[in-house]
Motif scaffolding. Structure first.
Motif, PDB file in Angstrom:
ATOM      1  N   ASP A 204       0.799  -1.226   0.000  1.00  0.00           N
ATOM      2  CA  ASP A 204       0.000   0.000   0.000  1.00  0.00           C
ATOM      3  C   ASP A 204       0.829   1.273   0.000  1.00  0.00           C
ATOM      4  OD1 ASP A 204      -2.690   1.145   0.142  1.00  0.00           O
ATOM      5  OD2 ASP A 204      -2.079   1.847   2.125  1.00  0.00           O
ATOM      6  N   LYS A 205       1.939   1.276   0.780  1.00  0.00           N
ATOM      7  CA  LYS A 205       2.779   2.480   0.849  1.00  0.00           C
ATOM      8  C   LYS A 205       4.248   2.088   0.777  1.00  0.00           C
ATOM      9  CE  LYS A 205      -0.486   5.200   3.606  1.00  0.00           C
ATOM     10  NZ  LYS A 205      -0.708   5.906   4.889  1.00  0.00           N
ATOM     11  N   TRP A 206       5.044   2.966   0.147  1.00  0.00           N
ATOM     12  CA  TRP A 206       6.478   2.743  -0.012  1.00  0.00           C
ATOM     13  C   TRP A 206       7.251   3.886   0.620  1.00  0.00           C
ATOM     14  CZ3 TRP A 206       8.079  -1.832  -2.147  1.00  0.00           C
ATOM     15  CH2 TRP A 206       7.108  -2.562  -2.854  1.00  0.00           C
ATOM     16  N   GLN A 207       8.518   3.648   0.898  1.00  0.00           N
ATOM     17  CA  GLN A 207       9.396   4.685   1.434  1.00  0.00           C
ATOM     18  C   GLN A 207      10.774   4.556   0.783  1.00  0.00           C
ATOM     19  OE1 GLN A 207      10.016   4.039   5.717  1.00  0.00           O
ATOM     20  NE2 GLN A 207       9.415   1.894   5.430  1.00  0.00           N
ATOM     21  N   LYS A 216       6.594   0.241   3.169  1.00  0.00           N
ATOM     22  CA  LYS A 216       6.288   0.933   4.413  1.00  0.00           C
ATOM     23  C   LYS A 216       5.057   0.316   5.081  1.00  0.00           C
ATOM     24  CE  LYS A 216       5.263   5.479   6.449  1.00  0.00           C
ATOM     25  NZ  LYS A 216       6.287   5.335   7.509  1.00  0.00           N
ATOM     26  N   GLU A 236       3.103  -2.271   9.460  1.00  0.00           N
ATOM     27  CA  GLU A 236       3.938  -1.124   9.089  1.00  0.00           C
ATOM     28  C   GLU A 236       5.389  -1.380   9.473  1.00  0.00           C
ATOM     29  OE1 GLU A 236       4.242   3.750   9.578  1.00  0.00           O
ATOM     30  OE2 GLU A 236       2.692   2.631  10.649  1.00  0.00           O
TER      31      GLU A 236
END
Length: 262
Positions: A204-207, A216, A236
């Motif tokens: 869902d989310k990257w960093q 992420k 997370e």
């Protein structure tokens, strides 16, 4: 004399041109070998996440997950995959040959230690763990989710690779950005047989860490008819660190009071 100098210059030109052609051919062949190692879609995914060359330059990875009992910190040497998971009441490690478990108090570890010791590392190191040796790549049917289509790359393993060589994965990616979007996977560790039942994780989310785009937030989904339906839970990753320096091998060694996990 002038004629001799002209001839020497001509032969020198031919020699340099031949060497230049040989070097050019070597470079070209080298590029072909690099390009042909992975299917083009996977190479594009790697590139979208910072590039396989940048990943291979990293020697260690560390990340933290917040659990109900406290933080769980995972440290891994990327070349040999030696690992240590530090928890408030337990430590779980892999020294390169043995998996060990240390209970720090009277509370018994309730998980499956040998199954878990590298599980979250594998999910965290996506998509680059799919550059490992012993992998076979094939095209997969795309995933259609909420009106959007995600092309897929199916991952399978040569016999004897890893703890569960019968596991299968499908990496689904965004066809515009080429970033990894979903992971489907089977679990065969316990049955030791191929499974047709897939689990689904949405990336869902990257960093961005060390020039690489790494996970992420992961979302595990409920599944019906081998397709994701709705979010089941989130994980997370925080304090993610990638380094060109490896951890000392000493941190992965089995403590005297630890037990070997079979």
């Amino acid at each position: 004399m002038k004629h001799i100098l002209v001839c020497l210059a001509f032969f020198a030109f031919l020699s340099c041109k031949q060497k230049s052609t040989e070097i050019s051919n070597k470079v070209e062949n080298s590029q072909i070998e690099v390009k042909s190692k992975f299917p083009e879609p996977l190479s594009m995914v790697f590139k979208a996440h910072g590039g396989i060359k940048q990943w291979k330059s990293m020697k260690s990875l560390e990340f933290t997950m917040n659990k109900p009992d406290g933080n769980e910190v995972t440290s891994v040497n990327l070349i040999n995959r030696k690992s240590l998971i530090s928890m408030p009441k337990h430590s779980l490690g892999y020294d390169g040959s043995l998996v060990w478990l240390l209970n720090k108090d009277t509370l018994t570890y309730k998980g499956k230690a040998k199954f878990y010791y590298n599980l979250m590392f594998y999910f965290n190191a996506m998509p680059f763990v799919f550059s490992d040796e012993g992998i076979r790549y094939t095209e997969s049917e795309p995933l259609l989710f909420e009106g959007k289509t995600y092309p897929g790359i199916k991952i399978s393993y040569d016999k004897g690779v890893g703890e569960s060589s019968e596991d299968e994965y499908v990496l689904y990616y965004d066809e515009v950005t080429h970033r990894m979007a979903w992971l489907a996977y089977t679990v065969t560790y316990f049955s030791k047989e191929k499974s047709k039942k897939f689990n689904f994780i949405k990336y869902d989310k990257w960093q961005e860490i060390g020039g690489l785009l790494v996970p992420k937030v992961l979302q595990w989904y409920q599944v019906e008819n081998n397709l994701p339906t709705m979010v089941r839970n989130n994980v997370e990753f925080t304090n993610v660190k990638l380094s060109t320096k490896a951890f000392s091998n000493e941190i992965f060694e089995k403590p005297e009071k630890a037990i070997v996990v079979n």
